[in-house]
Scaffold this active site. Structure first.
Site, short mmCIF file in Angstrom:
data_model
loop_
_atom_site.label_atom_id
_atom_site.label_comp_id
_atom_site.label_asym_id
_atom_site.label_seq_id
_atom_site.Cartn_x
_atom_site.Cartn_y
_atom_site.Cartn_z
CD GLN A 1 -3.55 -4.50 6.32
OE1 GLN A 1 -3.81 -3.40 5.82
NE2 GLN A 1 -3.73 -5.61 5.66
CG ASP B 1 -9.74 -0.39 5.13
OD1 ASP B 1 -9.41 -0.77 4.00
OD2 ASP B 1 -9.04 -0.56 6.14
CE LYS C 1 -3.85 -2.44 2.12
NZ LYS C 1 -4.75 -2.68 3.25
N1 L34 Z 1 -7.95 -2.75 7.31
N2 L34 Z 1 -7.23 -4.85 6.70
C1 L34 Z 1 -7.72 -3.64 6.36
N3 L34 Z 1 -8.00 -3.33 5.07
C2 L34 Z 1 -7.76 -4.22 4.08
O1 L34 Z 1 -8.10 -3.91 2.82
C3 L34 Z 1 -7.21 -5.46 4.41
N4 L34 Z 1 -6.88 -6.41 3.45
C4 L34 Z 1 -7.09 -7.83 3.75
C5 L34 Z 1 -6.41 -8.10 5.10
N5 L34 Z 1 -6.57 -7.02 6.07
C6 L34 Z 1 -6.98 -5.77 5.75
C7 L34 Z 1 -5.85 -6.27 2.59
O2 L34 Z 1 -5.25 -5.23 2.40
C8 L34 Z 1 -6.41 -8.50 2.58
N6 L34 Z 1 -5.59 -7.46 1.98
C9 L34 Z 1 -4.66 -7.68 0.92
C10 L34 Z 1 -4.01 -6.64 0.27
C11 L34 Z 1 -3.10 -6.89 -0.75
C12 L34 Z 1 -2.83 -8.17 -1.14
C13 L34 Z 1 -3.47 -9.20 -0.51
C14 L34 Z 1 -4.38 -8.95 0.52
C15 L34 Z 1 -1.83 -8.41 -2.23
O3 L34 Z 1 -1.24 -7.50 -2.72
N7 L34 Z 1 -1.60 -9.67 -2.62
C16 L34 Z 1 -0.65 -10.06 -3.65
C17 L34 Z 1 0.40 -11.00 -3.10
C18 L34 Z 1 1.04 -10.51 -1.85
C19 L34 Z 1 2.09 -11.47 -1.31
O4 L34 Z 1 3.01 -11.80 -2.06
O5 L34 Z 1 1.98 -11.87 -0.14
C20 L34 Z 1 -1.39 -10.77 -4.77
O6 L34 Z 1 -0.89 -10.77 -5.90
O7 L34 Z 1 -2.44 -11.35 -4.50
#
Ligand code: L34
Length: 293
Positions: A96, A119, A52
């Site tokens: 988060q 959010d 982020k």
């Molecule tokens: N307050 N908490 C709050 N807001 C959110 O919007 C979230 N979320 C979820 C968990 N807790 C939160 C996220 O940000 C899930 N989440 C989230 C954000 C980004 C990614 C996955 C979950 C992401 O970028 N995933 C990548 C891989 C990341 C890695 O390598 O670990 C992808 O390509 O899916």
């Protein structure tokens, strides 16, 4: 079968945001500012928050990361939130999730000022969403809507089955897809751990949103030919052949499902990057609404 490339789409939208931010800066001296609060050392949370902050830099936003040890008290965390609520320089912020057990997530969510709740978790935003009033939409469902829109996937009259009823994905997703809008106008079934004969329900779905948190739960035999599959799951499974010792898999068994469906989101590179992008879109919206206020 076509892959819905969330990573590429996220990059494209971030480019659009970057251009808009440049204009805001040039003509109005406005720089959107997102703050994130991260409690504890959960590796997944750290990586999402890092992504982020990096995305903020990429599009030209200002960002602030507030990191706290998981020994922080609930009262201390609530005070940080109050400060961010009052800080005119911050357009929006997130805390988060998940939080340590001794902190009441509901209390945290209720303390965030709705105008800064990028959010979209506060009941004021959630309620507005439910009634079709303009509001911050929760990032993951909003990112999924954006994917459906940009890939021109039809939702009207389709049977959409949502797996999971969490406050941040399953429940809002089911509301958004049933709204009188595009994407929307779908007939939505929300399913969960008590649903009977889930396979039969899934086989009747034109669109599946899998947010159940069980690795590779949805298999090819559970889906209808030519359905659209959105995989929200991000599960780390042990894998000694990988450098990190794990690999990421979704809630969908990609191999067996992808050979039957018409569209599918991969993990990684699907919904995750769109979640981050939707958060940027909300922060931009907040900064712009302050200008006209
Ligand atoms: N307050 N908490 C709050 N807001 C959110 O919007 C979230 N979320 C979820 C968990 N807790 C939160 C996220 O940000 C899930 N989440 C989230 C954000 C980004 C990614 C996955 C979950 C992401 O970028 N995933 C990548 C891989 C990341 C890695 O390598 O670990 C992808 O390509 O899916």
């Amino acid at each position: 079968m076509q892959i819905i490339d969330g990573k590429a789409l996220a990059a494209k939208i971030k480019q659009e945001i970057k251009e808009e931010v440049a204009v805001l800066k040039r003509n109005h001296q406005v720089v959107p500012h997102l703050a994130a609060v991260l409690v504890g050392n959960d590796p997944a949370s750290q990586s999402y928050v890092k992504s982020k902050v990096r995305s903020c830099e990429l599009v030209g936003f200002e960002s602030t990361l507030i990191r706290k040890d998981d020994s922080i008290t609930e009262q201390e965390l609530l005070e940080i939130i109050e400060d961010l609520n009052e800080n005119d320089d911050v357009d929006g912020f997130i805390v988060q999730l998940p939080l340590p057990k001794h902190i009441d997530e509901q209390k945290v969510t209720l303390t965030i000022k709705p105008e800064k709740d990028v959010d979209g978790f506060h009941p004021v935003n959630f309620g507005k969403m439910t009634q079709g009033i303009d509001a911050f939409l929760p990032a993951t469902p909003m990112g999924i809507l954006e994917m459906l829109k940009r890939y021109e996937i039809k939702t009207e009259g389709k049977h959409c089955v949502v797996l999971g009823r969490s406050n941040i994905v399953g429940t809002p997703m089911s509301i958004l897809l049933s709204r009188k809008a595009y994407p929307g106008n779908a007939t939505v079934t929300i399913t969960h751990s008590r649903t009977k004969d889930l396979s039969a329900v899934l086989r009747s779905a034109d669109i599946i949103i899998a947010a159940i948190g069980i690795p590779e739960f949805v298999t090819g035999d559970m889906v209808k030919e030519d359905c659209v599959v959105i995989d929200v799951g991000i599960n780390r499974v042990e894998d000694s052949t990988r450098l990190k010792g794990y690999r990421l898999v979704g809630d969908v068994d990609f191999e067996s499902v992808s050979s039957r469906c018409s569209y599918i989101t991969p993990v990684p590179g699907g919904v995750g990057p769109m979640t981050v992008t939707a958060l940027l879109m909300n922060t931009l919206k907040s900064a712009k609404s302050k200008m006209s206020a």
